[in-house]
Design an enzyme around this catalytic site. Structure first.
Site, PDB file in Angstrom:
ATOM      1  N   SER A   1     -19.494 -72.817 -50.708  1.00  0.00           N
ATOM      2  CA  SER A   1     -20.808 -72.604 -49.666  1.00  0.00           C
ATOM      3  C   SER A   1     -20.112 -72.662 -48.460  1.00  0.00           C
ATOM      4  O   SER A   1     -18.927 -73.278 -48.131  1.00  0.00           O
ATOM      5  CB  SER A   1     -21.711 -73.804 -49.913  1.00  0.00           C
ATOM      6  OG  SER A   1     -22.664 -73.751 -48.866  1.00  0.00           O
TER       7      SER A   1
ATOM      8  N   TYR B   1     -24.147 -82.642 -50.935  1.00  0.00           N
ATOM      9  CA  TYR B   1     -23.709 -81.043 -51.285  1.00  0.00           C
ATOM     10  C   TYR B   1     -22.565 -80.687 -50.456  1.00  0.00           C
ATOM     11  O   TYR B   1     -21.778 -80.031 -51.058  1.00  0.00           O
ATOM     12  CB  TYR B   1     -25.170 -80.245 -50.680  1.00  0.00           C
ATOM     13  CG  TYR B   1     -25.180 -78.632 -51.117  1.00  0.00           C
ATOM     14  CD1 TYR B   1     -25.695 -78.285 -52.354  1.00  0.00           C
ATOM     15  CD2 TYR B   1     -24.590 -77.767 -50.200  1.00  0.00           C
ATOM     16  CE1 TYR B   1     -25.631 -76.841 -52.690  1.00  0.00           C
ATOM     17  CE2 TYR B   1     -24.462 -76.426 -50.540  1.00  0.00           C
ATOM     18  CZ  TYR B   1     -24.876 -76.117 -51.680  1.00  0.00           C
ATOM     19  OH  TYR B   1     -25.029 -74.647 -51.977  1.00  0.00           O
TER      20      TYR B   1
END
Length: 256
Positions: A135, A148
Site C-alpha cells: 500500500s 495496517y
C-alpha cells in the site's frame, strides 16, 4: 497474451483489486485459482471467469497449500498474487490486542505464507513470478493506521528477500503499492455522514492526479510484473498511487 498456458493463484479474488487481477489474467489465457473468505463473492467470480474457487483464510498455511494443489492440477503454476487484506484503523493508544493480532496475521503472515508456498512450488521448474500487494501506507504513514501501515511495510521486504535468494533460480518477486482504489474495502471506511461521491472525491485529493484509482488500473501493473514483459524486474516496489507519495500532505494533528 501469454506465451504459454499457465495457472495463477490470486488471494482476495472475490472483489476489488483481486477480482480485477483475476479478470485480466483470465483474459490473457491463464487459468486462475482464487482464494477468498467471501463464499458468495467467490462463487460469482467463478461463474464470471471460470476460475477455480478456494474458500479459506489466508492467515492459514493450509489455504495456500490447497490453492497450489488446485493450480498445479490445472497447468504449471507460474504466477501468484498475495492481495487479500482487511482495514485496521487505530493509533497506538486505540488498537486492541485482537486487532493487532488479526491485522498482522491477515496482512503480513498471509503474504509470507503465500510467498513461501509459491516459492516451494515454483522451485522445481525454476520459473515463476510473485506479486505482493502492499500500500502507499508502506511508503508513508497515515494518521491512525499503526497496524495496517506496519504490516504493509513488512510486505515490501518479502520481495527483496525472495529476489536475493531465488533470482538465480528463476523466481521473481515484486511489490505493488496502490493508493486509494474504488473497492468495497474503501467503501467500508467512507464517512457515513457524507455522500459517497463527495467522500471519494475527498479521498482522491491525496493523489496529485486528483482522483482515486479504478482497480483495473492497478491490476494492469500487477499483471505486467507477473508477465515475461517484466523479465528483468525483481525485488522492486512500484507505487501505483496517482502521485500521492510524491509530496507531503498537511494532515491535521490527532486530537486526544
Amino acid at each position: 497474451m501469454r506465451e504459454k498456458a499457465i495457472s495463477a493463484v490470486v488471494t482476495g479474488a472475490a472483489a476489488g483489486l483481486g477480482l480485477a487481477v483475476a479478470r485480466q489474467l483470465t483474459s490473457e489465457g491463464a487459468q486462475v485459482v482464487g482464494i477468498d473468505v467471501d463464499e458468495a463473492g467467490l462463487a460469482r467470480a467463478a461463474d464470471e471467469l471460470g476460475l477455480e474457487p478456494v474458500l479459506g483464510d489466508v492467515s492459514e498455511w493450509k489455504t495456500h497449500e490447497r490453492a497450489a494443489d488446485a493450480a498445479e492440477a490445472l497447468r504449471p503454476l507460474e504466477a501468484w498474487v498475495n492481495n487479500a487484506g482487511i482495514d485496521i484503523q487505530g493509533a497506538a493508544h486505540e488498537v486492541t490486542e485482537e486487532e493487532v493480532d488479526r491485522g498482522l496475521r491477515i496482512l503480513l503472515t498471509g503474504a509470507i505464507a503465500g510467498t513461501v508456498v509459491a516459492v516451494r512450488r515454483m522451485l522445481p521448474n525454476r520459473r515463476g513470478s510473485i506479486v505482493n500487494v502492499s500500500s502507499v501506507q508502506g511508503a508513508a504513514a497515515f494518521p491512525r493506521y499503526l497496524v495496517y501501515g506496519a504490516a504493509k511495510t513488512g510486505v515490501i521486504h518479502i520481495a527483496r528477500s525472495v529476489a536475493v535468494d531465488y533470482g538465480p533460480h528463476g523466481i521473481r518477486c515484486n511489490t505493488v503499492l496502490p493508493g486509494t482504489m474504488d473497492t468495497p474495502m474503501t467503501d467500508s471506511v467512507l464517512p457515513p455522514d457524507r455522500p459517497r461521491e463527495e467522500a471519494l472525491r475527498r479521498e482522491g485529493e491525496l493523489a496529485t492526479l486528483g482522483r482515486i484509482a479504478a482497480p483495473e488500473e492497478v491490476a494492469e501493473v500487477v499483471c505486467f510484473l507477473l508477465s515475461d514483459r517484466a523479465s528483468y524486474v525483481t525485488g522492486a516496489s512500484v507505487l501505483v498511487d496517482g502521485g500521492a507519495a510524491a509530496r507531503c500532505f498537511a494532515y491535521p494533528p490527532l486530537e486526544l
